[in-house]
Write a protein that holds these residues in place. Structure first.
Motif, PDB file in Angstrom:
ATOM      1  N   ASP A 178       0.838  -1.207   0.000  1.00 25.63           N
ATOM      2  CA  ASP A 178       0.000   0.000   0.000  1.00 25.63           C
ATOM      3  C   ASP A 178       0.869   1.252   0.000  1.00 25.63           C
ATOM      4  O   ASP A 178       0.551   2.241  -0.662  1.00 25.63           O
ATOM      5  N   GLY A 179       1.990   1.196   0.743  1.00 25.93           N
ATOM      6  CA  GLY A 179       2.902   2.339   0.796  1.00 25.93           C
ATOM      7  C   GLY A 179       3.489   2.654  -0.567  1.00 25.93           C
ATOM      8  O   GLY A 179       3.611   3.824  -0.949  1.00 25.93           O
ATOM      9  N   VAL A 180       3.847   1.631  -1.311  1.00 27.01           N
ATOM     10  CA  VAL A 180       4.407   1.842  -2.654  1.00 27.01           C
ATOM     11  C   VAL A 180       3.372   2.519  -3.553  1.00 27.01           C
ATOM     12  O   VAL A 180       3.676   3.511  -4.251  1.00 27.01           O
ATOM     13  N   PHE A 181       2.134   2.031  -3.528  1.00 23.69           N
ATOM     14  CA  PHE A 181       1.117   2.604  -4.419  1.00 23.69           C
ATOM     15  C   PHE A 181       0.772   4.041  -4.003  1.00 23.69           C
ATOM     16  O   PHE A 181       0.514   4.894  -4.857  1.00 23.69           O
ATOM     17  N   GLU A 182       0.790   4.307  -2.682  1.00 23.94           N
ATOM     18  CA  GLU A 182       0.585   5.676  -2.197  1.00 23.94           C
ATOM     19  C   GLU A 182       1.709   6.587  -2.711  1.00 23.94           C
ATOM     20  O   GLU A 182       1.477   7.716  -3.153  1.00 23.94           O
ATOM     21  N   ALA A 183       2.940   6.066  -2.659  1.00 23.76           N
ATOM     22  CA  ALA A 183       4.085   6.854  -3.136  1.00 23.76           C
ATOM     23  C   ALA A 183       3.944   7.169  -4.626  1.00 23.76           C
ATOM     24  O   ALA A 183       4.273   8.280  -5.062  1.00 23.76           O
ATOM     25  N   LEU A 184       3.427   6.228  -5.402  1.00 27.18           N
ATOM     26  CA  LEU A 184       3.269   6.474  -6.836  1.00 27.18           C
ATOM     27  C   LEU A 184       2.286   7.617  -7.087  1.00 27.18           C
ATOM     28  O   LEU A 184       2.495   8.446  -7.972  1.00 27.18           O
ATOM     29  N   ARG A 185       1.220   7.678  -6.244  1.00 30.09           N
ATOM     30  CA  ARG A 185       0.283   8.818  -6.364  1.00 30.09           C
ATOM     31  C   ARG A 185       1.020  10.124  -6.071  1.00 30.09           C
ATOM     32  O   ARG A 185       0.833  11.127  -6.769  1.00 30.09           O
ATOM     33  N   GLY A 186       1.876  10.096  -5.041  1.00 31.31           N
ATOM     34  CA  GLY A 186       2.633  11.301  -4.670  1.00 31.31           C
ATOM     35  C   GLY A 186       3.582  11.729  -5.775  1.00 31.31           C
ATOM     36  O   GLY A 186       3.768  12.923  -6.028  1.00 31.31           O
ATOM     37  N   ILE A 187       4.174  10.761  -6.441  1.00 34.30           N
ATOM     38  CA  ILE A 187       5.122  11.074  -7.529  1.00 34.30           C
ATOM     39  C   ILE A 187       4.358  11.689  -8.705  1.00 34.30           C
ATOM     40  O   ILE A 187       4.809  12.658  -9.309  1.00 34.30           O
ATOM     41  N   ARG A 188       3.182  11.132  -8.994  1.00 31.81           N
ATOM     42  CA  ARG A 188       2.359  11.711 -10.071  1.00 31.81           C
ATOM     43  C   ARG A 188       1.982  13.148  -9.734  1.00 31.81           C
ATOM     44  O   ARG A 188       2.042  14.030 -10.594  1.00 31.81           O
ATOM     45  N   GLU A 189       1.611  13.392  -8.458  1.00 34.87           N
ATOM     46  CA  GLU A 189       1.246  14.764  -8.053  1.00 34.87           C
ATOM     47  C   GLU A 189       2.405  15.734  -8.245  1.00 34.87           C
ATOM     48  O   GLU A 189       2.192  16.930  -8.431  1.00 34.87           O
ATOM     49  N   ARG A 190       3.629  15.226  -8.205  1.00 34.03           N
ATOM     50  CA  ARG A 190       4.800  16.092  -8.409  1.00 34.03           C
ATOM     51  C   ARG A 190       5.123  16.264  -9.889  1.00 34.03           C
ATOM     52  O   ARG A 190       6.167  16.806 -10.243  1.00 34.03           O
ATOM     53  N   GLY A 191       4.252  15.747 -10.757  1.00 36.08           N
ATOM     54  CA  GLY A 191       4.384  16.011 -12.190  1.00 36.08           C
ATOM     55  C   GLY A 191       5.237  15.022 -12.958  1.00 36.08           C
ATOM     56  O   GLY A 191       5.534  15.233 -14.131  1.00 36.08           O
ATOM     57  N   VAL A 192       5.641  13.926 -12.300  1.00 37.45           N
ATOM     58  CA  VAL A 192       6.458  12.918 -12.995  1.00 37.45           C
ATOM     59  C   VAL A 192       5.524  11.919 -13.689  1.00 37.45           C
ATOM     60  O   VAL A 192       4.535  11.476 -13.118  1.00 37.45           O
ATOM     61  N   THR A 193       5.845  11.608 -14.934  1.00 34.03           N
ATOM     62  CA  THR A 193       5.079  10.654 -15.739  1.00 34.03           C
ATOM     63  C   THR A 193       5.577   9.240 -15.421  1.00 34.03           C
ATOM     64  O   THR A 193       6.780   9.030 -15.267  1.00 34.03           O
ATOM     65  N   ILE A 194       4.648   8.271 -15.336  1.00 32.23           N
ATOM     66  CA  ILE A 194       5.027   6.944 -14.838  1.00 32.23           C
ATOM     67  C   ILE A 194       4.581   5.832 -15.790  1.00 32.23           C
ATOM     68  O   ILE A 194       3.419   5.798 -16.229  1.00 32.23           O
ATOM     69  N   LEU A 195       5.503   4.915 -16.094  1.00 32.21           N
ATOM     70  CA  LEU A 195       5.145   3.641 -16.734  1.00 32.21           C
ATOM     71  C   LEU A 195       5.456   2.553 -15.711  1.00 32.21           C
ATOM     72  O   LEU A 195       6.610   2.365 -15.307  1.00 32.21           O
TER      73      LEU A 195
END
Ligand code: ATP
Length: 235
Positions: A173-190
């Protein structure tokens, strides 16, 4: 319309004469999370490693903001703004947390501010434990460190290879929460994941890769329909 942050067009990758990825085309628009799921051996890691320039591409194109990066070296691709969080984390256990983060600076872009803050703001634990040997961290903390190490380079596009692999449910759950945080910082994710439901629920779109080919594209609404995901794997 703006160029996608990352685009694969008809990507073919082979190991010798054995095809591993066949005709894969997908787009990741700026600020999106796109998922890539599929059974073992489907070609997910191969796709990420080809984007990073770590293995040669047989045919097709890889574009970063519309510019081909297909024939560039891994160092050049990293400097242009793509970072990979590899499968298995690859943390140096005898080094401290901070030393591991500093390894990510090799492909740093821009000079503004303290780049380690990118990791510390997202994962305060890393700052608290910055002098601790990385090998003493839990699996979930080591995954935060692996993600933090990729972020200190200041990437525009972050590739992640099964970041939840081997983690306890809370750490997942922590990893998926972090991915949301990274997206909020404007980083694009694959995002490559074997936790299909988690990935489908999080990502703007999730592509299903089977036998090296894209079979289906799922949306967050499909997370409520596991049968559809299973059927995609078996198709
Ligand atoms: P996993 O979830 O098991 O990591 P994956 O979807 O990431 O699977 P890949 O690791 O990309 O799949 O493998 C795709 C195919 O390529 C598989 O058939 C695999 O056996 C083969 N393969 C992967 N790496 C190599 C290699 N270095 N040499 C030869 N064949 C390889």
């Amino acid at each position: 319309m703006a160029e996608p942050a990352l685009e694969l067009a008809g990507l073919d990758v082979r190991y010798g004469s054995v095809p591993a990825v066949r005709g894969v085309s997908l787009r990741v628009e700026e600020g999106e999370i796109v998922g890539l799921i599929g059974p073992n051996g489907a070609g997910k890691s191969t796709t990420l490693n080809a984007i990073m320039g770590a293995i040669p591409v047989h045919a097709g194109e890889i574009r970063l903001r519309g510019q081909s990066i297909r024939k560039r070296s891994p160092e050049s691709i990293a400097r242009r703004g793509i970072a990979l969080v590899p499968e298995g984390r690859r943390i140096f256990g005898e080094f401290t947390v901070e030393e591991n983060l500093r390894l990510g600076l090799a492909s740093r872009r821009g000079n503004g501010g303290d780049p380690l803050r990118r990791a510390y703001d997202l994962f305060p634990m890393l700052e608290e434990f910055r002098r601790r040997q990385a090998g003493l961290l839990s699996g979930g903390q080591q995954q935060q460190l692996a993600i933090g190490r990729a972020l200190v380079a200041g990437p525009e596009v972050l590739l992640l290879d099964e970041p939840s692999l081997g983690l306890a449910p809370l750490a997942v759950d922590g990893v998926f929460e972090a991915l949301r945080g990274i997206r909020e910082r404007g980083v694009t994710i694959l995002l490559v994941e074997q936790r299909a439901l988690h990935a489908v629920a999080l990502a703007d779109r999730t592509h299903v890769l089977v036998g090296g080919e894209l079979r289906m594209t799922l949306t967050p609404a499909d997370a409520a329909n596991p049968d559809k995901i299973v059927a995609a794997y078996l198709a």
